[in-house]
Write an enzyme that holds these catalytic residues in place. Structure first.
Site, short mmCIF file in Angstrom:
data_model
loop_
_atom_site.label_atom_id
_atom_site.label_comp_id
_atom_site.label_asym_id
_atom_site.label_seq_id
_atom_site.Cartn_x
_atom_site.Cartn_y
_atom_site.Cartn_z
N LYS A 50 -55.38 -47.32 66.56
CA LYS A 50 -54.39 -48.39 66.68
C LYS A 50 -53.12 -47.88 65.99
O LYS A 50 -53.21 -47.15 64.99
CB LYS A 50 -54.98 -49.65 66.02
CG LYS A 50 -54.06 -50.84 65.96
CD LYS A 50 -54.01 -51.63 67.24
CE LYS A 50 -52.92 -52.71 67.11
NZ LYS A 50 -52.47 -53.21 68.39
N CYS A 149 -44.26 -49.69 72.96
CA CYS A 149 -44.74 -51.08 72.89
C CYS A 149 -43.60 -51.99 73.36
O CYS A 149 -42.48 -51.92 72.83
CB CYS A 149 -45.15 -51.40 71.46
SG CYS A 149 -45.64 -53.12 71.27
N LYS A 187 -45.86 -41.24 74.05
CA LYS A 187 -46.42 -42.29 74.93
C LYS A 187 -45.28 -43.08 75.58
O LYS A 187 -44.45 -43.68 74.90
CB LYS A 187 -47.33 -43.21 74.12
CG LYS A 187 -48.01 -44.28 74.98
CD LYS A 187 -49.13 -44.97 74.23
CE LYS A 187 -49.78 -46.06 75.07
NZ LYS A 187 -50.85 -46.76 74.38
C1 LIG Z 1 -54.18 -56.20 72.73
C2 LIG Z 1 -53.55 -54.85 72.95
C3 LIG Z 1 -53.02 -54.16 71.87
C4 LIG Z 1 -52.41 -52.92 72.05
N1 LIG Z 1 -51.91 -52.24 70.98
C5 LIG Z 1 -51.34 -51.02 71.15
C6 LIG Z 1 -50.90 -50.27 70.04
O1 LIG Z 1 -51.02 -50.66 68.88
N2 LIG Z 1 -50.33 -49.05 70.29
C7 LIG Z 1 -50.18 -48.54 71.55
O2 LIG Z 1 -49.67 -47.43 71.71
N3 LIG Z 1 -50.63 -49.24 72.61
C8 LIG Z 1 -51.20 -50.45 72.45
N4 LIG Z 1 -51.71 -51.12 73.54
C9 LIG Z 1 -51.55 -50.54 74.88
C10 LIG Z 1 -52.81 -49.76 75.31
O3 LIG Z 1 -53.06 -48.66 74.48
C11 LIG Z 1 -52.67 -49.27 76.77
O4 LIG Z 1 -51.56 -48.39 76.84
C12 LIG Z 1 -52.47 -50.40 77.75
O5 LIG Z 1 -53.28 -51.50 77.41
C13 LIG Z 1 -52.80 -49.99 79.19
O6 LIG Z 1 -54.14 -49.58 79.34
P1 LIG Z 1 -55.31 -50.55 79.92
O7 LIG Z 1 -54.83 -51.09 81.22
O8 LIG Z 1 -56.52 -49.67 80.00
O9 LIG Z 1 -55.48 -51.65 78.91
C14 LIG Z 1 -52.33 -52.36 73.37
C15 LIG Z 1 -52.90 -53.06 74.43
C16 LIG Z 1 -53.51 -54.27 74.25
C17 LIG Z 1 -54.12 -54.98 75.43
#
Ligand SMILES: Cc1cc2nc3c(=O)[nH]c(=O)nc-3n(C[C@H](O)[C@H](O)[C@H](O)COP(=O)(O)O)c2cc1C
Length: 411
Positions: A50, A149, A187
């Protein structure tokens, strides 16, 4: 427990060996080191923490911080989530605790890859460099730069506020690359006009890899009773980030665009839910795959299906390794003007499968070329002269394989 078959699914990514391409992305499934360890035991090859910040004590997350969209279905069937919106911030756990956890993970799981996600603002080279160095000292294999983000953090000059400006993104990348000897991965946010440009700036600034995508800026809906957008936090909401299967097409496009723009490896993220999704990301240029929402919905155990399915597919198609697959579909992705105007298709309806719902007729009449007529018993038939082969009827037909498109001369 044995996971997967006998095939070698390992990947070399920035000189680091991943036993398979699947990594947990920086998100709730990597909230703590203990969770990352359990994921490794379940079969995940690596995990991105995270996102870490040095002043985690100041991070206060709101509740609730998630909303979701599900496919409507019968009440007695489980919901199938196709998107989450989150308004969660970065980690609220202290940097020093995280460093100990990274160190512990490296000792306990020597065959797994630990990636530290870090964030600061674009005016603080010292902040980025300090965090990156500390994570390197703790044993992290790689650094991921969270410049993507879309909610909360941009308001204070972080996250997507950096990734939406190629020069800021390059600056942060350069600072971090200069500070550490381990690979640095930038990222990307999809909330830009051309993600390939940002990725190229980061590559030119020394990034060793690109990960894409972070969540898509979104408002998932409004509660029509209270008039408050979702999720409601004490009667108010804020826009958030969309994730899950709904964003896969956006992520695939981003990965393909980046693959054509840079020479460094790509970690594909966004809506990976099944082994088929994973294969698509590999074919469009990703060589590792990050997953968040599917694990939020179904747990770490999905890794078994991902590995089994991918391995079977590779065997069927004769791919000897993951690297054989990477980018194989890119040569089939051309400019719209390069697509054939000569090959023409025409719709053909299987009367035996047709349930006479009229949907093909209605959509062709009101949004197509008026090529479908109804017989007296409501069976549709296609006027081949009028049909342009647009395929709308095939997509709206509720019955699989009832409508097919055939080469015009064979009809
Ligand atoms: C609840 C939540 C919290 C997230 N927190 C972070 C984070 O702290 N740092 C980050 O780089 N991406 C964060 N993401 C993004 C995810 O790492 C990922 O890039 C995004 O959810 C797309 O992938 P998915 O469709 O498999 O969820 C978060 C996503 C969600 C749903």
């Amino acid at each position: 427990m044995k996971i997967g078959g006998d095939m070698d699914l390992s990947v070399d990514f920035c000189g680091i060996r991943f036993k398979n391409p699947f990594i947990l992305s920086s998100a709730p499934p990597t909230t703590t080191g203990e969770m990352m360890g359990r994921a490794f035991e379940a079969g995940w090859a690596g995990a991105v923490t995270k996102t870490l910040v040095t002043d985690a004590e100041s991070i206060v997350n709101v509740t609730p911080r998630l909303a979701s969209l599900s496919f409507p279905g019968p009440a007695d069937e489980p919901k199938k989530i196709y998107a989450f919106e989150n308004i969660e911030l970065v980690t609220d756990r202290s940097f020093s605790v995280w460093l100990k956890e990274i160190e512990h993970l490296r000792k306990k799981y020597p065959d797994h890859v630990v990636i530290a996600s870090i964030m600061d603002d674009a005016s603080k080279p010292d902040g980025w460099q300090y965090m990156a160095k500390k994570c390197e000292e703790a044993g992290a294999h790689m650094i991921e730069l969270n410049m993507s983000c879309p909610h909360g953090m941009p308001e204070v000059g972080m996250g997507a506020a950096i990734g939406q400006d190629p020069e800021l993104a390059a600056r942060v990348t350069r600072w971090t690359v200069e500070a550490v000897d381990i690979p640095v991965m930038a990222k990307m946010t999809p909330n830009v006009t051309d993600v390939g440009v940002v990725a190229k700036y980061c590559q030119d600034a020394g990034a060793h890899a690109i990960s894409a995508i972070n969540t898509v800026a979104a408002i998932i809906g409004v509660d029509l009773e209270t008039l408050v957008p979702k999720p409601s936090v004490a009667g108010y909401s804020a826009h958030g980030g969309l994730s899950g299967p709904a964003i896969k097409p956006i992520a695939l496009k981003a990965v393909a665009t980046i693959a054509k723009a840079v020479e460094i490896p790509i970690s594909g993220i966004g809506g990976i839910n099944t082994w088929e999704d994973a294969a698509e990301f590999l074919l469009l240029g990703a060589s590792t795959l990050q997953v968040c929402s599917a694990v939020m919905a179904r747990g770490y155990g999905i890794i078994e299906d991902l590995l089994d399915g991918l391995e079977n597919y590779m065997e069927d198609k004769g791919f000897g390794s993951i690297s054989d697959m990477v980018g194989r579909s890119l040569e089939k992705l051309v400019g719209q003007t390069d697509l054939s105007r000569e090959v023409r298709l025409v719709s053909s309806i299987n009367e035996e499968l047709c349930i006479k719902c009229d949907l093909c007729y209605v959509s062709c009449r009101d949004a197509g070329y008026q090529a479908i007529q109804l017989k007296e018993d409501r069976t549709p038939w296609v006027d081949a002269e009028k049909c342009t082969g647009c395929s709308l009827c095939q997509h709206v037909c509720p019955v699989w394989d009832c409508v097919v498109l055939k080469p015009r001369q064979s009809v």
